[in-house]
Design an enzyme around this catalytic site. Structure first.
Site, PDB file in Angstrom:
ATOM      1  N   GLN A 120       9.709 -15.320 -11.520  1.00  0.00           N
ATOM      2  CA  GLN A 120       8.400 -15.552 -10.917  1.00  0.00           C
ATOM      3  C   GLN A 120       7.980 -17.012 -11.014  1.00  0.00           C
ATOM      4  O   GLN A 120       7.302 -17.527 -10.127  1.00  0.00           O
ATOM      5  CB  GLN A 120       7.354 -14.665 -11.587  1.00  0.00           C
ATOM      6  N   HIS A 123       8.657 -19.298  -8.030  1.00  0.00           N
ATOM      7  CA  HIS A 123       7.937 -19.115  -6.768  1.00  0.00           C
ATOM      8  C   HIS A 123       7.122 -20.351  -6.405  1.00  0.00           C
ATOM      9  O   HIS A 123       7.067 -20.764  -5.243  1.00  0.00           O
ATOM     10  CB  HIS A 123       7.013 -17.904  -6.851  1.00  0.00           C
ATOM     11  N   GLU A 187       0.187  -8.781 -11.357  1.00  0.00           N
ATOM     12  CA  GLU A 187       0.834  -8.414 -10.093  1.00  0.00           C
ATOM     13  C   GLU A 187       2.104  -7.602 -10.386  1.00  0.00           C
ATOM     14  O   GLU A 187       2.322  -6.533  -9.823  1.00  0.00           O
ATOM     15  CB  GLU A 187       1.184  -9.670  -9.304  1.00  0.00           C
ATOM     16  N   HIS A 188       2.950  -8.148 -11.253  1.00  0.00           N
ATOM     17  CA  HIS A 188       4.175  -7.472 -11.679  1.00  0.00           C
ATOM     18  C   HIS A 188       4.104  -7.229 -13.187  1.00  0.00           C
ATOM     19  O   HIS A 188       3.797  -8.146 -13.939  1.00  0.00           O
ATOM     20  CB  HIS A 188       5.411  -8.332 -11.388  1.00  0.00           C
ATOM     21  N   ASP A 221      11.350  -6.786  -5.056  1.00  0.00           N
ATOM     22  CA  ASP A 221      11.266  -7.737  -3.941  1.00  0.00           C
ATOM     23  C   ASP A 221      12.118  -7.298  -2.763  1.00  0.00           C
ATOM     24  O   ASP A 221      11.744  -7.512  -1.607  1.00  0.00           O
ATOM     25  CB  ASP A 221      11.748  -9.116  -4.394  1.00  0.00           C
ATOM     26  N   HIS A 280     -35.199  11.079  13.316  1.00  0.00           N
ATOM     27  CA  HIS A 280     -34.060  11.867  12.836  1.00  0.00           C
ATOM     28  C   HIS A 280     -34.433  13.358  12.800  1.00  0.00           C
ATOM     29  O   HIS A 280     -33.656  14.224  13.223  1.00  0.00           O
ATOM     30  CB  HIS A 280     -33.657  11.425  11.419  1.00  0.00           C
TER      31      HIS A 280
END
Length: 292
Positions: A120, A123, A187-188, A221, A280
């Site tokens: 990661q 990235h 996230e992971h 992934d 109404h």
């Protein structure tokens, strides 16, 4: 991971945004996959500008109603801004710089843990990787592995920048690891411990979870079958990853018979009266009078 569920959901217009190479062409592998996945249009652009083109539409790019997919902080900011503009698009979730949280016990391979952190970190410089080390983990060995593996990476400069704001945290045991993980909402989440499946019922907040010694994040992934557009920056507390439902919307429909209106009408009229919504109330009572 986006065009396939979009096609299954029945979307008629599917635009793929992908930055071109330096000569202006698109990688053949991307084109082949796009054709197989049913993509209808390809936008040769990436970043916030691609998000804007799809949101507003251009002479060559059709306007879309939903924009989904990961990106850096600029892509996320563009999606969030356009969602609240006259462009009238919906977005999947805030999905910015990548992150991973690894929980490791004393029996976890230091080489595996380091490789997962670096997967990661490479990235981008704004990625974040965190290790929660249970008692008995050899932190010096992990740090040596991270250093050695990072030096051998083609993107070592990028990974090194990400590592500069990442952390190793020693925890007292399982309970503290789970508490910190749920607070961080990664996230992971990689759970590299013995009997990892036993941890799952207490793990509440994560985009995607990878259980056991032999489940690197990389399989998510590319090949494990789960969608890999996931919430980041703690948004896993309130968002899920992309799924088929992300490309769909629903309508509610109701039809009343005469008998149905006789049954529901008086209650509806009474509730409308309590709220002071006379029109109404009258929309119901005029019908009830016609039935009497």
């Amino acid at each position: 991971m986006l065009s396939v569920p979009a096609g299954i959901a029945g979307c008629k217009t599917i635009v793929l945004a992908t930055p071109p190479r330096s000569d202006g062409t698109i990688t053949p592998e991307v084109l082949w996959c796009a054709k197989r996945a049913g993509v209808s249009h390809i936008l040769k652009a990436g970043g916030a500008q691609a998000v804007a083109a799809m949101a507003w539409g251009t002479e060559t790019c059709p306007k879309v109603h939903k924009i989904l997919g990961p990106g850096n902080q600029y892509v996320t900011a563009a999606k969030m801004a356009l969602q609240n503009s006259e462009a009238m698009i919906s977005m999947d979730m805030p999905a910015g710089p990548s992150e991973v949280l690894v929980i490791a016990d004393a029996a976890a391979s230091a080489a595996h843990v380091a490789a997962d952190l670096l997967s990661q970190a490479e990235h981008g410089p704004d990625s974040q990787v965190v290790l929660l080390a249970l008692p008995g983990v050899d932190l010096d060995e992990v740090e040596r592995e991270v250093s050695q593996q990072c030096a051998a990476l083609p993107r070592s400069d990028v990974a090194s920048q990400a590592l500069s704001h990442s952390s190793i945290v020693s925890v007292s045991g399982r309970d503290e690891a789970i508490k910190l993980s749920n607070l961080y909402a990664p996230e992971h989440l990689i759970v590299n411990v013995e009997d990892a499946e036993d941890w799952l019922p207490e793990l509440d907040n994560a985009g995607s979870v990878f259980l056991g010694r032999w489940t690197p994040e990389s399989v998510g992934d590319y090949a494990s079958g789960t969608n890999h557009v996931l919430p980041t920056y703690g948004y896993a507390r309130m968002y899920s990853g992309v799924s088929l439902e992300s490309f769909q919307k629903s309508m509610t429909v109701q039809t009343l018979s005469k008998e149905g209106l006789k049954g529901l009408g008086p209650t509806v009229a009474h509730m409308a009266d309590l709220e002071g919504l006379t029109a109404h109330q009258r929309a119901v009572t005029v019908r009830l009078q016609a039935l009497s």
